[in-house]
Design an enzyme around this catalytic site. Sequence first.
Site, PDB file in Angstrom:
ATOM      1  N   THR A 143       0.865  -1.188   0.000  1.00 52.89           N
ATOM      2  CA  THR A 143       0.000   0.000   0.000  1.00 52.89           C
ATOM      3  C   THR A 143       0.899   1.235   0.000  1.00 52.89           C
ATOM      4  O   THR A 143       1.314   1.703  -1.045  1.00 52.89           O
ATOM      5  CB  THR A 143      -0.969  -0.006   1.195  1.00 52.89           C
ATOM      6  OG1 THR A 143      -0.244  -0.215   2.405  1.00 52.89           O
ATOM      7  CG2 THR A 143      -2.017  -1.098   1.037  1.00 52.89           C
ATOM      8  N   LYS A 169       4.060  -7.036   4.368  1.00 58.62           N
ATOM      9  CA  LYS A 169       3.792  -5.653   3.993  1.00 58.62           C
ATOM     10  C   LYS A 169       3.490  -4.866   5.253  1.00 58.62           C
ATOM     11  O   LYS A 169       3.017  -5.415   6.256  1.00 58.62           O
ATOM     12  CB  LYS A 169       2.642  -5.539   2.991  1.00 58.62           C
ATOM     13  CG  LYS A 169       1.258  -5.869   3.500  1.00 58.62           C
ATOM     14  CD  LYS A 169       0.518  -4.769   4.205  1.00 58.62           C
ATOM     15  CE  LYS A 169       0.523  -3.463   3.425  1.00 58.62           C
ATOM     16  NZ  LYS A 169      -0.050  -2.366   4.312  1.00 58.62           N
ATOM     17  N   THR A 180       0.228  -6.232  13.623  1.00 60.34           N
ATOM     18  CA  THR A 180       0.903  -5.032  13.144  1.00 60.34           C
ATOM     19  C   THR A 180       1.090  -4.946  11.633  1.00 60.34           C
ATOM     20  O   THR A 180       1.603  -3.962  11.164  1.00 60.34           O
ATOM     21  CB  THR A 180       2.294  -4.837  13.797  1.00 60.34           C
ATOM     22  OG1 THR A 180       3.185  -5.843  13.368  1.00 60.34           O
ATOM     23  CG2 THR A 180       2.192  -4.847  15.305  1.00 60.34           C
ATOM     24  N   GLU A 266       6.690   4.707   6.410  1.00 61.37           N
ATOM     25  CA  GLU A 266       6.045   5.866   5.800  1.00 61.37           C
ATOM     26  C   GLU A 266       6.875   7.134   5.991  1.00 61.37           C
ATOM     27  O   GLU A 266       6.493   8.067   6.699  1.00 61.37           O
ATOM     28  CB  GLU A 266       4.622   6.038   6.360  1.00 61.37           C
ATOM     29  CG  GLU A 266       3.724   4.897   5.954  1.00 61.37           C
ATOM     30  CD  GLU A 266       2.284   5.061   6.365  1.00 61.37           C
ATOM     31  OE1 GLU A 266       1.423   4.414   5.746  1.00 61.37           O
ATOM     32  OE2 GLU A 266       2.008   5.821   7.302  1.00 61.37           O
ATOM     33  N   ASN A 387      -0.379  10.360   5.188  1.00 62.16           N
ATOM     34  CA  ASN A 387      -1.584  10.019   5.940  1.00 62.16           C
ATOM     35  C   ASN A 387      -2.633  11.128   5.938  1.00 62.16           C
ATOM     36  O   ASN A 387      -3.816  10.849   6.178  1.00 62.16           O
ATOM     37  CB  ASN A 387      -1.203   9.633   7.368  1.00 62.16           C
ATOM     38  CG  ASN A 387      -0.591   8.251   7.405  1.00 62.16           C
ATOM     39  OD1 ASN A 387      -1.292   7.250   7.322  1.00 62.16           O
ATOM     40  ND2 ASN A 387       0.732   8.186   7.504  1.00 62.16           N
ATOM     41  N   THR A 392      -7.261  10.396  -0.729  1.00 62.56           N
ATOM     42  CA  THR A 392      -7.331  11.261  -1.900  1.00 62.56           C
ATOM     43  C   THR A 392      -6.121  11.133  -2.800  1.00 62.56           C
ATOM     44  O   THR A 392      -6.138  11.611  -3.905  1.00 62.56           O
ATOM     45  CB  THR A 392      -7.478  12.728  -1.461  1.00 62.56           C
ATOM     46  OG1 THR A 392      -6.391  13.061  -0.583  1.00 62.56           O
ATOM     47  CG2 THR A 392      -8.781  12.953  -0.753  1.00 62.56           C
TER      48      THR A 392
END
Length: 392
Positions: A143, A169, A180, A266, A387, A392
């Site tokens: 993702t 992942k 997690t 991230e 995040n 969007t």
Amino acid sequence: MIKVPGFLSSGIYAGIKKKQKKDLGLIFSEVPARVAAVFTTNVVKAAPVVIALERVREGFCQAIIVNSGNANACTAKRGIKDAELTTRIVADGLKIKESLVIPASTGVIGEFLPVDKFEKAVPNLIASLRHDGLVDMAEAIMTTDQFPKYKSSRLKIDGKLGTMCAVGKGAGMIAPQMATMLCFILTDINLTRRAMVKSLKRAVEASFNRIIVDGDTSTNDAVIMLSNGILGNKVIAEGDRMYKKFERALTELSTEIAEMIVRDGEGATKVVKILIKNAKTEGQADLIARTVGSSLLVKTAFYGEDPNWGRIIAAAGRAGVKFDPERVDLYFGNHKVVRNGVEVMDGKEFEHVIRQPNFTVTLDIKSGKASSFVIASDITMEYLKLNAHYRT
């Protein structure tokens, strides 16, 4: 090339994601495999988790169907029906029992699964199955991940060379509360299901339960292990001579995937081991480690490479564990920064440590002999960007 004898995998683009990237993966065992799993502790469980929990109890699995881009979570009864339908489509295509197919999903919460896209894509997904298809599968379950996560290892069992491989992942919604993330572990080594369950729980506790990116626990988390026994070794049972060897290898493999997840946190730039030493109990040490590893002030200091050690001790102090702050020692790497609660080294003398992408922070609270640790990332501006606009 990574592959496990008796397993085939594939990963394709099915149109689930908005961008044209792989979003549907499949793992298939040529024979029914024993299965063990650990799932999210979140009370809000996604539809595929609900189904997987039931099917894992049967003890066998032959296929795992995984999609990314849609979590199929908070979708009520329709979500359950949709997930069941995807497993039926796969079972029909593979000509196996539906009960032997386990679903998994990851992505946006609250949207219904586009089952029509599954129906169109599954024939191609099955036709794409290859013994060396695990990398494609790893790419299909990403993702916000920046890179696919997979690792394999070999170990000798009764003179035969067995294989174990993990595909995972995860980059966000990561906290040490099991599971997690998603991780699928495949092996051709023959084990009893009881040995699988115990070794997996212990491996998870020592790896995936020790990582923190943002302190959130997903609705879809799962670690699933399949053993097809094709190696033909004498079946390994709990307490056997080979059991500890297998558990150790499984833990090492799980730890490598767990650390990849933190490294990919991230936008993360740091992977920090936070070690708490000499607590009264392991539980108290664990509580302090998790509190420090989850502290946004600590994480932002790591990101800014700011030697602000006071934030670490302050976070430890609010963990709900009693200790004497005038006795604590704090280390950055091998550098003792605080002795008995007082700074003994200027920040400029150890700032080279926090400039490294990987380092260890050790807090010795001198209350007992127990210890624990977590592996944490920093928090960066990239995390906020990803995040803030996830849907969007």
